[in-house]
Design a protein around this motif. Structure first.
Motif: not given
Length: 115
Positions: A7, A9, A29, A31, A86, A89-90, A93
């Protein structure tokens, strides 16, 4: 063993705009995504996803990261707490699924010279 996705940023001069609500987002981000096309061939690529305080406030893995932004303001990859939030969360995602109806409609507009 779970495969880790990369992932990235995305650093921009301006805060990202949320494509869902049009308001200012907190983080953009990049992905990976993948699906199988009509011919059965894998189609892999990357898709931008915006973390939005309004749209994602009730998303369990996003809420702590949103709170971090409200307290600290700006992303800081040197902050261990930010990195932990982060990553959490990632891991959850995902880019939007391919909308075949929208793709077909856009292709039809293109064929008629309307794009």
């Amino acid at each position: 063993m779970t495969e880790q996705r990369q992932i990235d940023i995305m650093i921009t001069g301006e805060p990202p705009t949320c494509p869902r609500c049009g308001e200012e987002g907190l983080l953009l981000v990049d992905v990976p995504y993948g699906w199988t096309n009509a011919g059965g061939t894998a189609a892999d690529g990357r898709n931008g996803v915006v973390l939005c305080a309004g749209c994602d406030a009730r998303v369990p893995h996003a809420a702590p990261l949103i709170t971090w932004f409200h307290v600290h303001g700006v992303a800081d990859d040197g902050d261990d707490e930010f990195v932990r939030l982060l990553v959490a969360w990632a891991q959850h995602v995902h880019g939007s699924a391919l909308d075949m109806d929208a793709l077909d409609a856009e292709a039809e507009l293109w064929r008629h010279g309307l794009l």
